[in-house]
Design a protein around this motif. Structure first.
Motif, PDB file in Angstrom:
ATOM      1  N   VAL A 103      40.773  44.466  36.647  1.00  0.00           N
ATOM      2  CA  VAL A 103      40.809  43.862  35.308  1.00  0.00           C
ATOM      3  C   VAL A 103      39.417  43.347  34.927  1.00  0.00           C
ATOM      4  CG1 VAL A 103      41.816  42.036  33.888  1.00  0.00           C
ATOM      5  CG2 VAL A 103      43.199  43.154  35.671  1.00  0.00           C
ATOM      6  N   LEU A 104      38.967  43.738  33.743  1.00  0.00           N
ATOM      7  CA  LEU A 104      37.752  43.140  33.180  1.00  0.00           C
ATOM      8  C   LEU A 104      38.213  42.007  32.266  1.00  0.00           C
ATOM      9  CD1 LEU A 104      35.475  46.209  32.291  1.00  0.00           C
ATOM     10  CD2 LEU A 104      35.152  44.532  34.120  1.00  0.00           C
ATOM     11  N   LEU A 105      37.959  40.775  32.682  1.00  0.00           N
ATOM     12  CA  LEU A 105      38.455  39.609  31.962  1.00  0.00           C
ATOM     13  C   LEU A 105      37.815  39.475  30.584  1.00  0.00           C
ATOM     14  CD1 LEU A 105      38.435  37.038  34.916  1.00  0.00           C
ATOM     15  CD2 LEU A 105      40.310  38.514  34.146  1.00  0.00           C
ATOM     16  N   VAL A 122      40.612  48.771  34.138  1.00  0.00           N
ATOM     17  CA  VAL A 122      39.628  49.793  34.505  1.00  0.00           C
ATOM     18  C   VAL A 122      39.912  50.298  35.918  1.00  0.00           C
ATOM     19  CG1 VAL A 122      37.804  48.949  32.994  1.00  0.00           C
ATOM     20  CG2 VAL A 122      38.027  48.006  35.294  1.00  0.00           C
ATOM     21  N   GLY A 123      39.626  51.577  36.132  1.00  0.00           N
ATOM     22  CA  GLY A 123      39.873  52.183  37.437  1.00  0.00           C
ATOM     23  C   GLY A 123      38.644  52.212  38.314  1.00  0.00           C
ATOM     24  N   PHE A 124      38.862  52.045  39.622  1.00  0.00           N
ATOM     25  CA  PHE A 124      37.801  52.111  40.622  1.00  0.00           C
ATOM     26  C   PHE A 124      38.184  53.154  41.660  1.00  0.00           C
ATOM     27  CE2 PHE A 124      36.720  48.144  38.734  1.00  0.00           C
ATOM     28  CZ  PHE A 124      35.386  47.891  39.024  1.00  0.00           C
ATOM     29  N   ASN A 160      40.513  41.311  40.624  1.00  0.00           N
ATOM     30  CA  ASN A 160      41.745  41.805  41.221  1.00  0.00           C
ATOM     31  C   ASN A 160      42.740  40.650  41.301  1.00  0.00           C
ATOM     32  OD1 ASN A 160      43.784  43.052  42.662  1.00  0.00           O
ATOM     33  ND2 ASN A 160      42.681  43.055  44.617  1.00  0.00           N
ATOM     34  N   ALA A 161      43.726  40.643  40.416  1.00  0.00           N
ATOM     35  CA  ALA A 161      44.691  39.547  40.372  1.00  0.00           C
ATOM     36  C   ALA A 161      45.620  39.522  41.585  1.00  0.00           C
ATOM     37  CB  ALA A 161      45.530  39.657  39.092  1.00  0.00           C
ATOM     38  N   LEU A 162      45.618  40.595  42.382  1.00  0.00           N
ATOM     39  CA  LEU A 162      46.498  40.683  43.550  1.00  0.00           C
ATOM     40  C   LEU A 162      45.826  40.237  44.841  1.00  0.00           C
ATOM     41  CD1 LEU A 162      47.904  44.147  42.577  1.00  0.00           C
ATOM     42  CD2 LEU A 162      49.352  42.134  42.898  1.00  0.00           C
ATOM     43  N   SER A 163      44.586  39.808  44.755  1.00  0.00           N
ATOM     44  CA  SER A 163      43.834  39.494  45.972  1.00  0.00           C
ATOM     45  C   SER A 163      44.411  38.330  46.769  1.00  0.00           C
ATOM     46  CB  SER A 163      42.364  39.197  45.622  1.00  0.00           C
ATOM     47  OG  SER A 163      42.278  38.070  44.753  1.00  0.00           O
ATOM     48  N   GLU A 164      45.098  37.371  46.120  1.00  0.00           N
ATOM     49  CA  GLU A 164      45.665  36.225  46.829  1.00  0.00           C
ATOM     50  C   GLU A 164      47.104  36.482  47.287  1.00  0.00           C
ATOM     51  OE1 GLU A 164      43.981  33.549  47.759  1.00  0.00           O
ATOM     52  OE2 GLU A 164      42.207  34.514  46.856  1.00  0.00           O
ATOM     53  N   SER A 165      47.685  37.574  46.847  1.00  0.00           N
ATOM     54  CA  SER A 165      49.054  37.909  47.264  1.00  0.00           C
ATOM     55  C   SER A 165      49.027  38.559  48.645  1.00  0.00           C
ATOM     56  CB  SER A 165      49.697  38.864  46.249  1.00  0.00           C
ATOM     57  OG  SER A 165      49.771  38.268  44.969  1.00  0.00           O
TER      58      SER A 165
END
Length: 231
Positions: A103-105, A122-124, A160-165
């Protein structure tokens, strides 16, 4: 020492001794088993013993070549050429590439698809293990991705909003239209805006991995929407 230098110039082309012409034996008698003329002088028996078959021994060897030595006219034994090719290049399987979405904030759709809190998706490109299924590889790359990554567009930092999950890929399937993903673990949104970010990242990563048009994602047996609401 070169082989050509060890063989006398007058030697015949065949390595098998060639008998020399002899005087005809008298009628009614058999030819004596004497060596060819000149090879075994009766006045010098030692000379006959020394020469044996009458073929000079090549220098550097202890006697004549064995009779089993192949003739130069015989086909040479086959052996692998020095430059023979090894395994085909195609057998060397290179690591595959999958796409994980970040995600680009507050990008407002400038560099990707606009969604949620005025963000862009955006894709990486990520490397995966050779032979790994695309769906498992893509979801695994997303779940194990760091919190931030630098996007190629202007060096912007993607999130990456999933990094803490703490999520793990269990299984997945694709029926030609819908891709289904089963996860287990804990979802940990960092705020209200992380809920649509997590949903968009997981959904788009799954869709892109197999070319699906619809995604169904389950976490601990619940739909992703339910799991995010409970989280």
């Amino acid at each position: 020492m070169a082989i050509t230098g060890s063989t006398p110039a007058a030697a015949p082309p065949s390595l098998t001794p060639v008998p020399q012409p002899q005087n005809a034996a008298p009628p009614g008698t058999s030819a004596p088993p004497s060596p060819p003329d000149g090879a075994g002088d009766r006045d010098n028996p030692d000379d006959a013993d020394a020469h044996g078959t009458g073929t000079p021994a090549p220098s550097g060897q202890g006697g004549s070549l064995p009779a089993t030595e192949p003739s130069p006219s015989d086909p040479a034994p086959q052996s692998p050429a020095a430059g023979s090719p090894g395994p085909a290049t195609g057998d060397r399987i290179a690591a595959a590439t999958v796409t994980a979405y970040y995600v680009l904030l507050d990008d407002g759709g400038k560099h990707g698809v606009r969604f949620g809190c005025n963000d862009s998706l955006v894709g990486f490109a990520q490397e995966s293990r050779a032979g790994e299924e695309p769906l498992a590889a893509a979801i695994g790359a997303l779940l194990n991705a760091p919190q931030q990554a630098v996007h190629s567009a202007g060096g912007a930092t993607a999130y990456n909003a999933l990094s803490e999950s703490r999520l793990k890929f269990l299984a997945g399937s694709f029926d030609g239209t819908t891709v289904t993903v089963y996860l287990t673990g804990v979802l940990r949104p960092g705020g209200t805006c992380d809920v649509p970010r997590m949903e968009a990242q997981l959904t788009q990563t799954a869709l892109a991995s197999v070319g699906a048009i619809r995604a169904e994602i389950y976490v601990n047996g619940r739909t992703l929407t339910e799991a995010l609401t409970l989280g």
